[in-house]
Scaffold this motif. Structure first.
Motif, PDB file in Angstrom:
ATOM      1  N   LEU A 178      -0.198  -1.145   2.962  1.00 40.92           N
ATOM      2  CA  LEU A 178      -0.186   0.030   2.084  1.00 40.92           C
ATOM      3  C   LEU A 178      -1.588   0.379   1.606  1.00 40.92           C
ATOM      4  CD1 LEU A 178       2.979  -0.685  -0.099  1.00 40.92           C
ATOM      5  CD2 LEU A 178       2.764   0.950   1.789  1.00 40.92           C
ATOM      6  N   ALA A 181      -3.422   2.052   4.523  1.00 39.11           N
ATOM      7  CA  ALA A 181      -2.889   3.395   4.742  1.00 39.11           C
ATOM      8  C   ALA A 181      -3.344   4.355   3.652  1.00 39.11           C
ATOM      9  CB  ALA A 181      -1.367   3.336   4.797  1.00 39.11           C
ATOM     10  N   LYS A 255       1.895  13.409   3.615  1.00 36.71           N
ATOM     11  CA  LYS A 255       1.425  12.069   3.944  1.00 36.71           C
ATOM     12  C   LYS A 255       1.729  11.095   2.809  1.00 36.71           C
ATOM     13  CE  LYS A 255      -2.366  13.714   6.858  1.00 36.71           C
ATOM     14  NZ  LYS A 255      -3.834  13.701   7.084  1.00 36.71           N
ATOM     15  N   GLY A 258       5.378  10.370   2.901  1.00 34.06           N
ATOM     16  CA  GLY A 258       5.657   9.464   4.008  1.00 34.06           C
ATOM     17  C   GLY A 258       5.257   8.028   3.701  1.00 34.06           C
ATOM     18  N   LEU A 259       4.200   7.857   2.932  1.00 28.90           N
ATOM     19  CA  LEU A 259       3.780   6.510   2.543  1.00 28.90           C
ATOM     20  C   LEU A 259       4.826   5.843   1.658  1.00 28.90           C
ATOM     21  CD1 LEU A 259       1.470   4.410   2.635  1.00 28.90           C
ATOM     22  CD2 LEU A 259       0.542   5.493   0.575  1.00 28.90           C
ATOM     23  N   VAL A 261       8.060   6.610   1.627  1.00 33.52           N
ATOM     24  CA  VAL A 261       9.232   6.349   2.466  1.00 33.52           C
ATOM     25  C   VAL A 261       9.027   5.075   3.285  1.00 33.52           C
ATOM     26  CG1 VAL A 261      10.603   7.224   4.391  1.00 33.52           C
ATOM     27  CG2 VAL A 261       9.929   8.765   2.542  1.00 33.52           C
ATOM     28  N   ALA A 262       7.829   4.909   3.831  1.00 34.67           N
ATOM     29  CA  ALA A 262       7.533   3.696   4.607  1.00 34.67           C
ATOM     30  C   ALA A 262       7.643   2.454   3.727  1.00 34.67           C
ATOM     31  CB  ALA A 262       6.143   3.810   5.211  1.00 34.67           C
ATOM     32  N   VAL A 265      11.352   1.738   3.388  1.00 34.05           N
ATOM     33  CA  VAL A 265      11.926   1.253   4.649  1.00 34.05           C
ATOM     34  C   VAL A 265      11.564  -0.210   4.875  1.00 34.05           C
ATOM     35  CG1 VAL A 265      11.834   1.505   7.156  1.00 34.05           C
ATOM     36  CG2 VAL A 265      12.043   3.533   5.717  1.00 34.05           C
ATOM     37  N   MET A 266      10.325  -0.583   4.630  1.00 35.72           N
ATOM     38  CA  MET A 266       9.924  -1.982   4.804  1.00 35.72           C
ATOM     39  C   MET A 266      10.649  -2.883   3.819  1.00 35.72           C
ATOM     40  SD  MET A 266       5.808  -1.872   5.656  1.00 35.72           S
ATOM     41  CE  MET A 266       5.386  -0.805   4.267  1.00 35.72           C
ATOM     42  N   SER A 269      14.143  -3.323   5.102  1.00 33.60           N
ATOM     43  CA  SER A 269      14.176  -4.239   6.245  1.00 33.60           C
ATOM     44  C   SER A 269      14.184  -5.691   5.781  1.00 33.60           C
ATOM     45  CB  SER A 269      12.959  -3.987   7.143  1.00 33.60           C
ATOM     46  OG  SER A 269      12.954  -2.649   7.619  1.00 33.60           O
TER      47      SER A 269
END
Length: 280
Positions: A178, A181, A255, A258-259, A261-262, A265-266, A269
């Protein structure tokens, strides 16, 4: 009657008792009072010892209160232990208060609370993740034992090493991802130390879920782990979202979104890995 020799000794210089003295002369005296009232005789006792003043002003503040202990400046060398000592300069009371601020949804942002005072630490995250490593391994084996119908059952020691690899890698690698990014997507990168601290404390929500998931009911396991994920993700999103979106403009808003959301998601997971591997 004392003899003449005894009488001469008692009347000698320095003697205080004579043969003609009364019995009152032999009475006991308070040595403490004599010490206060009578000066000490002798060459040393006749000398005046001056009082040496002691300057204790450095112990008090301007208002007369006791001054707080000053802590030494941490090392600026990232390859020295002193550089990281600042992140472990907390005690058990501090960690407990930070844990309460993590699990209480009524609290504000983590680093805006008075208990944290904007200072991250690694002590709490390290022990939270370490505890979760052992709880996942033990609860995963217990859950498989309760859910098996075989007469023979063996303890799976691999779950302990796998849980350690997954959790420690997640704690340190995901914040680094993170941070990298954010350096390319945002005007100002995220604070790596703060993000790591947030991820460590967010793991506390999985501790009760890991224990409750030993129940051999599939729907209950998914329910407990999903609830832990929701609370943990909410804590991360509450503390990182504003810091990310404040730097986003019309061109970088997608962007920044999206960061986030990522990040979710991680985190999801990780929760899936807990259910599918440790409680399968």
């Amino acid at each position: 009657m004392p003899s003449e020799e005894q009488s001469s000794l008692l009347d000698a210089p320095g003697g205080q008792i004579s043969s003609s003295g009364s019995l009152d002369d032999l009475g006991f005296h308070d040595l403490q009072d004599d010490h206060k009232q009578q000066p000490v005789q002798g060459s040393l006792g006749q000398q005046h010892q001056p009082d040496i003043p002691i300057d204790d002003s450095f112990l008090d503040d301007d208002d007369g209160t006791s001054a707080p202990k000053t802590r030494p400046e941490p090392s600026s060398n990232p390859f020295s232990i002193g550089f990281y000592s600042r992140y472990f300069d907390v005690d058990t009371v501090d960690v407990v208060l930070r844990l309460k601020a993590t699990v209480d949804p009524r609290k504000g942002k983590f680093f805006e609370e008075e208990i944290t005072q904007g200072s991250p630490d690694y002590y709490g995250p390290f022990w939270i993740v370490t505890t979760l490593v052992f709880v996942l391994a033990a609860a995963g084996n217990l859950g498989s034992y309760l859910g098996t119908s075989d007469k023979t059952w063996t303890y799976n020691f691999t779950k302990l090493s796998v849980s350690a690899i997954i959790l420690y890698a997640y704690l340190f690698l995901v914040p680094i991802i993170l941070w990298i990014a954010s350096k390319y997507l945002l005007a100002t990168s995220l604070n790596l130390t703060r993000v790591t601290c947030l991820y460590g404390y967010s793991m506390v929500h999985f501790l009760p879920a890991a224990v409750l998931t030993v129940i051999p009911l599939v729907w209950a396991r998914w329910l407990f782990m999903a609830s832990a994920y929701a609370l943990s993700a909410r804590f991360l999103l509450k503390n990182i979202r504003d810091e990310v979106m404040e730097q986003a403009d019309s061109e970088t808003s997608k962007k920044a979104f999206g960061l986030l959301v990522a990040m979710l998601v991680m985190h999801g997971s990780l929760a899936l890995t807990f259910v599918l591997y440790f409680y399968a």
